[in-house]
Design a protein around this motif. Structure first.
Motif, PDB file in Angstrom:
ATOM      1  N   THR A  67      52.258  22.427  66.423  1.00  0.00           N
ATOM      2  CA  THR A  67      53.614  22.653  65.904  1.00  0.00           C
ATOM      3  C   THR A  67      54.547  22.989  67.074  1.00  0.00           C
ATOM      4  O   THR A  67      54.331  23.978  67.776  1.00  0.00           O
ATOM      5  CB  THR A  67      53.583  23.789  64.867  1.00  0.00           C
ATOM      6  OG1 THR A  67      52.685  23.400  63.836  1.00  0.00           O
ATOM      7  CG2 THR A  67      54.950  24.062  64.287  1.00  0.00           C
ATOM      8  N   SER A  93      48.511  28.897  64.155  1.00  0.00           N
ATOM      9  CA  SER A  93      48.815  27.495  63.857  1.00  0.00           C
ATOM     10  C   SER A  93      47.527  26.751  63.512  1.00  0.00           C
ATOM     11  O   SER A  93      46.576  26.770  64.288  1.00  0.00           O
ATOM     12  CB  SER A  93      49.485  26.837  65.066  1.00  0.00           C
ATOM     13  OG  SER A  93      49.670  25.464  64.838  1.00  0.00           O
ATOM     14  N   SER A 119      47.285  23.405  63.138  1.00  0.00           N
ATOM     15  CA  SER A 119      47.200  22.185  63.949  1.00  0.00           C
ATOM     16  C   SER A 119      47.156  22.480  65.439  1.00  0.00           C
ATOM     17  O   SER A 119      46.609  21.719  66.217  1.00  0.00           O
ATOM     18  CB  SER A 119      48.418  21.304  63.681  1.00  0.00           C
ATOM     19  OG  SER A 119      49.606  21.985  64.092  1.00  0.00           O
TER      20      SER A 119
HETATM   21  C1  AGP Z   1      51.825  24.224  54.766  1.00  0.00           C
HETATM   22  O1  AGP Z   1      51.471  23.887  53.485  1.00  0.00           O
HETATM   23  C2  AGP Z   1      52.884  23.458  55.348  1.00  0.00           C
HETATM   24  N1  AGP Z   1      52.665  22.082  55.233  1.00  0.00           N
HETATM   25  C3  AGP Z   1      53.536  23.927  56.630  1.00  0.00           C
HETATM   26  O2  AGP Z   1      54.355  24.979  56.252  1.00  0.00           O
HETATM   27  C4  AGP Z   1      52.641  24.367  57.825  1.00  0.00           C
HETATM   28  O3  AGP Z   1      51.941  25.522  57.489  1.00  0.00           O
HETATM   29  C5  AGP Z   1      53.525  24.610  59.045  1.00  0.00           C
HETATM   30  O4  AGP Z   1      54.160  23.420  59.393  1.00  0.00           O
HETATM   31  C6  AGP Z   1      52.782  25.163  60.228  1.00  0.00           C
HETATM   32  O5  AGP Z   1      51.769  24.301  60.648  1.00  0.00           O
HETATM   33  P1  AGP Z   1      50.661  24.740  61.680  1.00  0.00           P
HETATM   34  O6  AGP Z   1      49.848  25.813  61.039  1.00  0.00           O
HETATM   35  O7  AGP Z   1      49.877  23.517  61.948  1.00  0.00           O
HETATM   36  O8  AGP Z   1      51.382  25.257  62.893  1.00  0.00           O
END
Ligand code: AGP
Length: 616
Positions: A362, A357, A359
């Motif tokens: 998620t 991830s 961020s």
């Molecule tokens: C990527 O371009 C997207 N906006 C989305 O799929 C993202 O990768 C997904 O929400 C997972 O996010 P994370 O890596 O922060 O967990």
């Protein structure tokens, strides 16, 4: 989704809150609002539909001599995108002002109860219910409203709530004080000099202070300009652990680029370098990781790997599956985090779970990690955001060190994850059958990677021209084989996200099992054709598309693709197969970016999306 910022201190809260919201806009941009104390001890709320710039145009922060305020940028869940549904919300009796990130799942039950008590509502949101519930519990207490009574009302209300929340709260009877609470949604406390802040993530705080406290679920924080206290659900006080942020505030600036996405695409040479820096063990012909928290013995005993992630991170997991199985010969499965959480995936005793991830917030991935740990599996994370909830809760991991990724469409985080997964494949391979010589070849590949990424980026002007020619199609196919199949999926996702063009990724050979029916002069294909044992097969797929009048863009590192076979040929530098997916990704990012720009899309804030998906 949604971003919240709170400020208490000696400066004007208005500009600080607006700047903080600008940093958090990636979390949602349906509407924005602030609530600040006025000199006359009155709280003023301003809310606007759309982006933070609309809000900024409608408040005059310099006029507001306010040292305390809360603010919010919204990604709508309950209730449409209207000014009334925008946060901060105010209780019916004008006592409680609240900014909320999360979802109150039992809001209907709570609302019925409050309605039966005569409480009135103006919005359709679950968040207003919480503001009213706190005010209701506060009004039920006898005597003067104090910090203590507000804390008590908040705690009593949160005990009734099912769902998730990150909260910034003000009470009209307790000036100069902010309250914050979290469960399932992130909340960080910034500790400054004569000022304190609350925010959904550190980027909103970094301009004021680098000292932060990552709050845990069920904690309630009370802050004034000089001090803060954190309590847990049984009201006992917690000794805070203050962490220092290590990235600079200007890392989150555009630095002259038109969009964050483009800036982040161009940051990839350093992002991949940061991913391998200090992790290459030249002497042993392998890679090394400091934070896995597994002994050599335990690593040798891993007989299966389960990778869990969402979106782009799931695609990087799929590339990881090919690489780990190829170089380490360990069976790997990749699951969507949201699926893993609700099914009882059969797992071997010695399964290593890897969550990926950018961020680290998620919610689907976080809950999947919690589920795997509950069952006793060792979970490691590949995470970019160091202080994130996923990073703090897992058993070990590998940080990406990519720097902040602001553009909603993930770019540098993806190629950084691929770099780490490839190094992990090397590491696991070297604990098994991979030879020293093969290991050294992979190490050489990683060392050459930043230079090769830079060379690939030099193709940008040529790709921009191609993008202009292809911007007006309504459908696209992205085709790739083996470890380039997930790269094709990622290419299709990028195009969908930022240009709103329908695109699908397929393994090249699957095309003839169905998708070929879509091919016509109106549906172009982008084919990834690497210089390997699949080249001849890929050339046949291209012929099949062309025979049906489909236009073809070919991305290859081979000199053997006849120019006449492709409508557009993009030749990238040759590289070791363990890093080839990274280089193949870059033209796909660029083509999506330039198509979106050509179509006039809002590249960094595409419609309906948010960078950090913190609702299920
Ligand atoms: C990527 O371009 C997207 N906006 C989305 O799929 C993202 O990768 C997904 O929400 C997972 O996010 P994370 O890596 O922060 O967990």
């Amino acid at each position: 989704m949604c971003g919240i910022v709170g400020y208490v201190g000696h400066d004007n809260a208005g500009p600080i809150l607006i700047n903080g919201l600008k940093r958090l806009e990636y979390r949602g941009y349906d509407s924005a609002g602030i609530a600040v104390w006025q000199t006359d001890d009155d709280i003023r709320v301003t809310r606007e539909i759309g982006k933070v710039k609309n809000l900024a145009a409608n408040v005059s922060p310099e006029e507001e001599d306010a040292g305390t305020g809360i603010s919010h940028t919204r990604w709508a869940t309950h209730g449409g995108v209207t000014e009334l549904n925008a946060h901060p919300h105010r209780s019916w009796d004008k006592q409680i002002y609240l900014a909320h990130n999360g979802v109150i799942e039992n809001y209907e039950t709570l609302k019925s109860m409050l309605l039966s008590e005569g409480v009135t509502f103006y919005s359709e949101t679950d968040s207003e219910v919480l503001a009213n519930l706190i005010a209701f519990n506060l009004a039920s207490q006898r005597g003067k409203v104090t910090t203590k009574s507000v804390q008590k009302a908040i705690r009593a209300s949160l005990n009734l709530v099912e769902g998730t929340y990150g909260l910034a709260i003000m009470c009209a009877s307790v000036p100069g004080t902010l309250f914050g609470a979290r469960k399932g949604s992130p909340l960080i406390l910034g500790v400054g000099k004569h000022e304190m802040m609350l925010a959904s993530d550190a980027s909103a705080i970094r301009a004021r202070t680098s000292e932060v406290v990552y709050l845990d679920d069920n904690q309630l924080v009370t802050l004034t300009d000089e001090r803060f206290t954190i309590t847990t659900s049984d009201d006992s006080e917690v000794k805070p652990e203050i962490s220092t942020l290590h990235w600079r505030d200007d890392e989150a600036d555009l630095a002259g680029y038109e969009h964050y996405m483009l800036k982040e695409i161009y940051e990839q040479p350093s992002a991949v370098e940061n991913a391998f820096r200090g992790r290459l063990d030249i002497e042993e012909g392998t890679s090394k990781f400091g934070g896995l928290n597994l002994t050599r013995q335990q690593i040798r005993q891993i007989d299966r790997i389960l990778i869990v992630a969402c979106g782009t991170a799931w695609h990087s997991g799929l590339v990881g599956e090919y690489l780990i199985e190829k170089y380490a010969r360990i069976p790997v499965e990749v699951e969507y985090a949201s699926e893993f959480r609700y099914r009882n995936t059969p797992m071997e005793k010695n399964t290593l779970v890897i969550v990926i991830s950018q961020s680290g917030e998620t919610i689907d991935t976080l809950e999947a990690q919690r589920e795997a740990r509950r069952k006793g599996y060792h979970v490691i994370g590949i995470i970019n955001n160091v202080g994130s909830t996923i990073a703090r809760e897992n058993d070990g991991g590998i940080f990406q060190h990519s720097g902040p990724e602001i553009g909603v469409a993930s770019t540098k985080a993806f190629t950084s994850q691929l770099t780490i997964l490839s190094m992990l494949a090397l590491y696991l391979g070297r604990t098994r059958d991979l030879s020293y010589t093969d290991g050294c070849e992979m190490l050489d590949a990683f060392k050459s990677l930043p230079g090769l990424v830079s060379q690939t980026l030099e193709l940008a002007p040529a790709i921009e021209k191609i993008a202009k020619k292809f911007a007006h199609y309504d459908d696209f196919l992205f085709l790739g084989r083996l470890e380039l199949f997930p790269v094709a999926l990622e290419g299709a996702l990028k195009l969908k996200e930022i240009s709103y063009i329908h695109a699908e990724g397929y393994p090249s050979a699957e095309m003839k099992h169905g998708p070929i029916a879509l091919i016509s002069e109106k549906c172009p294909s982008l084919v990834l054709a690497p210089d390997d044992e699949t080249l001849r097969k890929n050339l046949s797929s291209i012929q099949e598309v062309r025979a049906r009048k489909g236009k073809v863009i070919v991305v290859t590192d081979s000199n053997e693709v006849p120019a006449s076979l492709a409508d557009e040929l993009v030749i990238i530098p040759k590289a070791h197969p363990c890093i080839r997916p990274i280089l193949m990704t870059i033209p796909l990012q660029l083509i999506s970016y330039y198509i979106a720009v050509e179509l006039g899309r809002d590249v960094d804030k595409p419609r309906n999306l948010a960078k950090s998906v913190t609702v299920e």
